[in-house]
Design a protein around this motif. Structure first.
Motif, PDB file in Angstrom:
ATOM      1  N   GLN A  52      -1.263  13.058  -8.583  1.00 55.60           N
ATOM      2  CA  GLN A  52      -2.365  12.325  -9.224  1.00 55.60           C
ATOM      3  C   GLN A  52      -3.403  11.815  -8.224  1.00 55.60           C
ATOM      4  O   GLN A  52      -4.415  11.264  -8.618  1.00 55.60           O
ATOM      5  N   GLY A  53      -3.088  11.944  -6.941  1.00 55.88           N
ATOM      6  CA  GLY A  53      -4.023  11.458  -5.921  1.00 55.88           C
ATOM      7  C   GLY A  53      -3.847   9.980  -5.621  1.00 55.88           C
ATOM      8  O   GLY A  53      -4.693   9.366  -4.976  1.00 55.88           O
ATOM      9  N   LYS A  54      -2.721   9.414  -6.075  1.00 58.33           N
ATOM     10  CA  LYS A  54      -2.466   7.991  -5.801  1.00 58.33           C
ATOM     11  C   LYS A  54      -1.620   7.838  -4.540  1.00 58.33           C
ATOM     12  O   LYS A  54      -0.974   8.801  -4.108  1.00 58.33           O
ATOM     13  N   LEU A  55      -1.582   6.620  -4.006  1.00 62.02           N
ATOM     14  CA  LEU A  55      -0.767   6.401  -2.813  1.00 62.02           C
ATOM     15  C   LEU A  55       0.700   6.267  -3.195  1.00 62.02           C
ATOM     16  O   LEU A  55       1.041   5.662  -4.210  1.00 62.02           O
ATOM     17  N   VAL A  56       1.550   6.820  -2.355  1.00 61.19           N
ATOM     18  CA  VAL A  56       3.000   6.660  -2.489  1.00 61.19           C
ATOM     19  C   VAL A  56       3.304   5.205  -2.071  1.00 61.19           C
ATOM     20  O   VAL A  56       2.640   4.672  -1.170  1.00 61.19           O
ATOM     21  N   PRO A  57       4.299   4.547  -2.713  1.00 64.28           N
ATOM     22  CA  PRO A  57       4.560   3.139  -2.373  1.00 64.28           C
ATOM     23  C   PRO A  57       4.793   2.914  -0.873  1.00 64.28           C
ATOM     24  O   PRO A  57       5.412   3.740  -0.189  1.00 64.28           O
ATOM     25  N   ILE A 107      -9.147  14.864  -6.551  1.00 61.24           N
ATOM     26  CA  ILE A 107     -10.050  14.538  -5.430  1.00 61.24           C
ATOM     27  C   ILE A 107     -10.795  13.236  -5.734  1.00 61.24           C
ATOM     28  O   ILE A 107     -10.882  12.333  -4.901  1.00 61.24           O
ATOM     29  N   GLU A 108     -11.318  13.139  -6.959  1.00 61.24           N
ATOM     30  CA  GLU A 108     -12.050  11.917  -7.354  1.00 61.24           C
ATOM     31  C   GLU A 108     -11.136  10.697  -7.228  1.00 61.24           C
ATOM     32  O   GLU A 108     -11.540   9.650  -6.714  1.00 61.24           O
ATOM     33  N   THR A 109      -9.902  10.813  -7.721  1.00 66.99           N
ATOM     34  CA  THR A 109      -8.967   9.676  -7.634  1.00 66.99           C
ATOM     35  C   THR A 109      -8.701   9.324  -6.173  1.00 66.99           C
ATOM     36  O   THR A 109      -8.704   8.144  -5.793  1.00 66.99           O
TER      37      THR A 109
END
Ligand code: AP5
Length: 218
Positions: free
Chosen positions: A55-60, A168-170
């Motif tokens: 999803q383009g999010k950071l891993v914890p 990419i946007e995320t």
């Protein structure tokens, strides 16, 4: 030499980290590469990280910090390291400082790569990566000798799932919200150098080598 490469997705951190690691004979530690290896091998860590990465999010933080702590403790880091993609949050940066302090080491420099947003999008959407040896290419700017095949190991190249437009946007948004504050964090500690990363790969490498030359261990 102990350095951190900071900057938005696609600014060229990984490309330059490979070159600097070879030139200065230090280890490249890329949290993105380590996490993708975990995803490929279906390790518990990889399985946990996959949905965030897609999803383009950071891993914890706790997951990533554990990974880097293990790597920094290894003998391969004795001559130094280039950290590519870590730290990415203030808690990660604080933890890095604490790990180094516990070994009576300091960070030499943090290089902040700067590239216009439209260039970054072109770079990411044309990137092709080797799933086996992690080498990176670009369909226009750094094409492999044989289309779709890794120059280094002969594996078929793939497009990373997080190099799709939405992801990419995320990633760019997440960068602004969670990672960009590190510019100020390291500026206040007088560790930051800004680097114009918009030129050709060789030209950027020349500039970067000059910035890092004082920290070379012979
Ligand atoms: P990661 O793999 O670190 O991705 P990123 O930071 O988004 O960086 P990129 O690899 O996309 O870009 P880059 O700056 O290295 O550019 P590159 O050299 O490849 O992280 C992926 C995911 O893992 C994250 O989204 C997150 O989920 C997770 N993650 C990783 N670290 C984490 C952490 N610390 N905390 C939490 N989560 C974490 O170049 C890009 C393209 O441009 C290539 O095709 C290249 O050939 C081309 N190129 C490079 N330089 C030039 C140039 N000068 N001119 C023209 N083209 C160029």
């Amino acid at each position: 030499m102990r350095v951190v490469f900071l900057g938005a997705p696609g600014v060229g951190k990984g490309t330059q980290a490979d070159r600097i690691a070879a030139q200065f004979q230090v280890v490249k530690i890329s949290t993105g590469d380590l996490l993708r290896e975990g995803v490929r091998n279906k390790t518990p860590l990889g399985l946990e990280a996959k949905s965030y990465m897609d999803q383009g999010k950071l891993v914890p933080d706790a997951v990533v910090i554990g990974l880097v702590r293990d790597k920094l403790s290894g003998p391969s880091c004795a001559k130094g390291f280039v950290l590519d993609g870590f730290p990415r949050t203030v808690p990660q940066a604080e933890e890095l400082g604490a790990v180094l302090a516990s070994k009576k080491l300091v960070l030499d420099r943090v290089v902040n790569f700067q590239v216009p947003r439209e260039d970054v999008i072109k770079r990411l959407s044309g990137r092709r990566s080797c799933p086996k040896c992690q080498a990176t290419f670009h369909v226009d700017f750094a094409p492999p000798k044989k289309i779709g095949i890794c120059d280094r190991c002969g594996e078929s190249l793939v497009q990373r799932s997080d190099d799709e437009r939405d992801a990419i946007e995320t990633r760019l948004k997440v960068y602004e919200e969670q990672t960009a504050p590190l510019v100020r964090f390291y500026e206040m500690r007088q560790l930051l150098s800004h680097l114009d990363g918009a030129g050709a790969v060789d030209a950027v490498f020349q500039k970067l080598s000059q910035v890092l030359a004082p920290y070379r261990v012979t």
